[in-house]
Structure formats: structure tokens, C-alpha cells
Design a protein around this motif. Structure first.
Motif, PDB file in Angstrom:
ATOM      1  N   TYR A  44       0.908   4.034  -2.995  1.00  0.00           N
ATOM      2  CA  TYR A  44       0.662   5.448  -2.718  1.00  0.00           C
ATOM      3  C   TYR A  44       1.785   6.310  -3.288  1.00  0.00           C
ATOM      4  O   TYR A  44       1.534   7.353  -3.904  1.00  0.00           O
ATOM      5  CB  TYR A  44       0.538   5.654  -1.214  1.00  0.00           C
ATOM      6  CG  TYR A  44       0.376   7.097  -0.800  1.00  0.00           C
ATOM      7  CD1 TYR A  44      -0.792   7.795  -1.077  1.00  0.00           C
ATOM      8  CD2 TYR A  44       1.403   7.766  -0.147  1.00  0.00           C
ATOM      9  CE1 TYR A  44      -0.940   9.124  -0.706  1.00  0.00           C
ATOM     10  CE2 TYR A  44       1.273   9.088   0.227  1.00  0.00           C
ATOM     11  CZ  TYR A  44       0.092   9.760  -0.049  1.00  0.00           C
ATOM     12  OH  TYR A  44      -0.027  11.066   0.318  1.00  0.00           O
ATOM     13  N   GLN A  90       1.424   6.467  -7.006  1.00  0.00           N
ATOM     14  CA  GLN A  90       0.343   7.384  -7.370  1.00  0.00           C
ATOM     15  C   GLN A  90       0.809   8.836  -7.279  1.00  0.00           C
ATOM     16  O   GLN A  90       0.484   9.667  -8.131  1.00  0.00           O
ATOM     17  CB  GLN A  90      -0.860   7.149  -6.463  1.00  0.00           C
ATOM     18  CG  GLN A  90      -2.073   8.017  -6.798  1.00  0.00           C
ATOM     19  CD  GLN A  90      -3.247   7.744  -5.877  1.00  0.00           C
ATOM     20  OE1 GLN A  90      -3.155   6.913  -4.973  1.00  0.00           O
ATOM     21  NE2 GLN A  90      -4.342   8.441  -6.088  1.00  0.00           N
ATOM     22  N   GLN A  91       1.591   9.138  -6.234  1.00  0.00           N
ATOM     23  CA  GLN A  91       2.126  10.496  -6.114  1.00  0.00           C
ATOM     24  C   GLN A  91       3.046  10.837  -7.282  1.00  0.00           C
ATOM     25  O   GLN A  91       3.002  11.954  -7.816  1.00  0.00           O
ATOM     26  CB  GLN A  91       2.879  10.639  -4.790  1.00  0.00           C
ATOM     27  CG  GLN A  91       1.971  10.724  -3.562  1.00  0.00           C
ATOM     28  CD  GLN A  91       2.758  10.949  -2.295  1.00  0.00           C
ATOM     29  OE1 GLN A  91       3.852  10.391  -2.119  1.00  0.00           O
ATOM     30  NE2 GLN A  91       2.236  11.748  -1.402  1.00  0.00           N
ATOM     31  N   GLU A 112       0.826  -1.206   0.000  1.00  0.00           N
ATOM     32  CA  GLU A 112       0.000   0.000   0.000  1.00  0.00           C
ATOM     33  C   GLU A 112       0.863   1.259   0.000  1.00  0.00           C
ATOM     34  O   GLU A 112       0.541   2.245  -0.677  1.00  0.00           O
ATOM     35  CB  GLU A 112      -0.929  -0.013   1.206  1.00  0.00           C
ATOM     36  CG  GLU A 112      -2.020  -1.081   1.126  1.00  0.00           C
ATOM     37  CD  GLU A 112      -2.882  -1.120   2.364  1.00  0.00           C
ATOM     38  OE1 GLU A 112      -2.528  -0.417   3.341  1.00  0.00           O
ATOM     39  OE2 GLU A 112      -3.904  -1.831   2.371  1.00  0.00           O
TER      40      GLU A 112
END
Length: 337
Positions: free
Chosen positions: A102, A105-106, A98
């Protein structure tokens, strides 16, 4: 009387005999108590003694030796512990996954923001460079001789792919009669000042060679080094036709021809961008500048209006508000229906 005396004597003897017995019993109890206390003192003073003084009252139990191969716990307890360990490891891996997702995605959001910012800056620079010259649609038309077999050149069709603009027939230039043929063609001399301007243009070097070529060609075009800008722009289209910059390069190539006063070559470049990259990001711009190139070629207002109609029909929901306003203004100038 005599009988009573004898009874008293017997009782006295019994008492005399019982008294020493009672005293001896009390002494033995006291001695036993002292011995126990002494053993207690011995255990305190001589811990782990060899028992040479007094044997201990309480001895430790013999430790039980575990037979080899016998599990310390039951099979169910062992499986439960192993399942718990696997669950904890799975939880840790899930948390790491996870976190990585994340972070990815950033990075994607940052890259998309950078791409949008870069595209906006490039488009703003192109528009600002175009605004320094006269409006293209308002440029006086330069009549050109239409190609043989055509009436005023090819006419774009609304709702269908536009026909390729006909190239203007150049007027032959007579050669002087006294000109002597040269034995060998000599290369044109390089202007030192122009060479210095070209050398001052920085060539980007990133992981995206198509973007690097386009940016380099854009910088040359921005410095008004139009012939030098054509080579990298053509390389983008030839080497990377599936790259998003191919549409940008083909459109900028037409802009370069248009800025050099070559509307015929510009119209072909704009048409090719619309035909080959209809979903490209610069396809609407190419149609907009195609109308300007046709006007410079001396095409009729009907031809120019059809190009504007094609632009609005195909890309009406994609063009910017500024382009929409320019199209409306140019259509009004051409008296388009």
C-alpha cells in the motif's frame, strides 16, 4: 415371692454394672473429639510442624516425578501448537506485506502526479515563451537557395516517413582583399554580463541525470541563452536515447534553432525527433514546428500541408485541443485541401 425378689436383685445389678460402662463410652467419645480439635488447632498454629505433638490426620500425596524424555503433551498436540504458531507468523507477515504494498502504491501515485505536474509546467512555460514571439506559421517566408539537384527541396510524404529536409545552401561571403591572415585564432571574448546570466542558471542535481540535463538546457533556453542550451540538450539525446526526455530535448533543440533564426538546422532537428523517437512525447510537437520551419525555408504550401496531414494521420488522437485548433488555423491559412 422369693423368686420375684431374686429377679429384681439381678436386674438391679445388671443396671448398676451397665451404667458405668455407658458413662465410660461417652467420655471416650468426648476425649476423641477434643483430640481431633487439638490437632486442628495444631495445624493452624504450627503449619508444617514436625509432628512432635500430634501426627496429622491427612498427609499430602507424594508428587509424581516425570521421567526424563517423556513429553508433557502428545505428539498431535505438539504439532497442532507448532502449526498454530506458523499460521500466526504467516498472518503477521501477510499484514506487513500488504502495508508495504500500500505504501509503495502511494509512492508510485505521488511520483506519477509529480511527473504529470512537472511536464505540464514545462510545457506551459515552453508555450508561454513561444507566445511572446510572433506566430511561427505566420512568419514571412525567407527564400533560401535549394540544394543542387532538387526542385524546391525534399517533399514530405503522407502516410510514410517524411524525407529529411534539404539544407539550404549558404551564400558565400566574399573576404576583403586587404585582410591579412591571422597567425593564430583568438577565442571570442566572453561578455561578462552574459557569463553572469549563465552562472545564475541553477543546475539541478537529482538521481536522474537525463532529467537534470534537460531541465538545465530548458532553463538556459528559457533565459534566451540559446547557444548554451544546445550542449546539454544534445547530451541528453546522445547519452540517454532511451530516456523519455530524449524526445523532449530533441524537440527543444529544434525550437532553439528556430528561435535563433536557423530554420534549416531546426527542420533537421524536428525531423530527427520524428524519425528517431516516433513514440516520444514530443514527436507531435516536432511535426508541428517542422511545418513552421519549412515555411520559413520558403517551401511551398503543398509541402507544409503534407506535414500537417502527417501530423493528423499519425498523431490525430494524441494531440491536444489547442494544437488541433492551431493546425486547423494554419491549414486554412495555407489553403490545404
Amino acid at each position: 415371692m422369693r423368686k420375684n425378689l431374686m429377679t429384681l436383685i439381678l436386674l438391679t445389678g445388671i443396671v448398676c454394672v451397665g451404667a458405668p460402662a455407658l458413662g465410660q463410652s461417652a467420655i471416650e467419645g468426648r476425649v476423641d473429639r477434643l483430640e481431633r480439635e487439638m490437632r486442628a488447632v495444631q495445624r493452624k498454629v504450627f503449619p508444617g510442624g514436625n509432628g512432635q505433638y500430634f501426627p496429622p490426620d491427612i498427609t499430602p500425596a507424594d508428587p509424581k516425578v516425570q521421567a526424563p524424555g517423556v513429553p508433557a503433551t502428545s505428539a498431535i498436540s505438539d504439532l497442532t501448537a507448532r502449526v498454530s504458531a506458523v499460521e500466526s507468523q504467516l498472518t503477521a507477515l501477510t499484514g506487513q506485506s500488504e502495508q508495504h504494498q500500500y505504501k509503495l502504491q502511494q509512492l508510485e501515485e505521488a511520483f506519477n502526479a509529480y511527473k504529470r505536474t512537472t511536464d505540464a509546467r514545462l510545457k506551459a512555460l515552453e508555450d508561454s515563451a513561444a507566445s511572446t514571439t510572433a506566430p511561427l506559421a505566420a512568419t514571412p517566408a525567407t527564400p533560401a537557395t535549394p540544394a543542387p539537384g532538387t526542385a524546391g527541396g525534399a517533399t514530405p510524404r503522407v502516410g510514410a516517413p517524411l524525407a529529411r529536409p534539404a539544407a539550404a545552401t549558404p551564400t558565400p561571403t566574399p573576404k576583403p582583399a586587404t585582410a591579412a591572415p591571422s597567425s593564430a585564432a583568438k577565442p571570442a571574448p566572453v561578455d561578462p554580463e552574459r557569463a553572469a546570466r549563465i552562472a545564475a542558471i541553477e543546475k539541478p542535481a537529482t538521481a536522474d541525470p537525463a532529467d537534470d540535463l534537460y531541465v538545465y538546457g530548458f532553463r538556459l533556453w528559457q533565459a534566451k541563452l540559446y547557444p548554451e542550451a544546445e550542449a546539454p540538450l544534445k547530451q541528453v539525446v546522445a547519452k540517454y536515447p532511451t530516456h523519455r526526455r530524449a524526445s523532449w530535448a530533441q524537440n527543444l533543440l529544434g525550437r532553439s534553432y528556430l528561435d535563433q533564426g536557423k530554420p534549416s538546422l531546426a527542420s533537421h532537428a524536428f525531423y530527427d525527433n520524428y524519425k528517431n523517437f516516433p513514440e516520444g512525447e514530443r514527436a507531435p510537437d516536432s511535426l508541428f514546428y517542422l511545418a513552421a520551419a519549412l515555411k520559413r525555408l520558403g517551401k511551398t504550401s503543398a509541402d507544409v500541408c503534407k506535414v500537417y496531414d502527417e501530423l493528423l494521420d499519425v498523431y490525430g488522437n494524441r494531440i491536444s485541443a489547442t494544437m488541433r485548433a492551431d493546425v486547423a488555423q494554419n491549414r486554412a491559412a495555407e489553403k490545404c485541401k
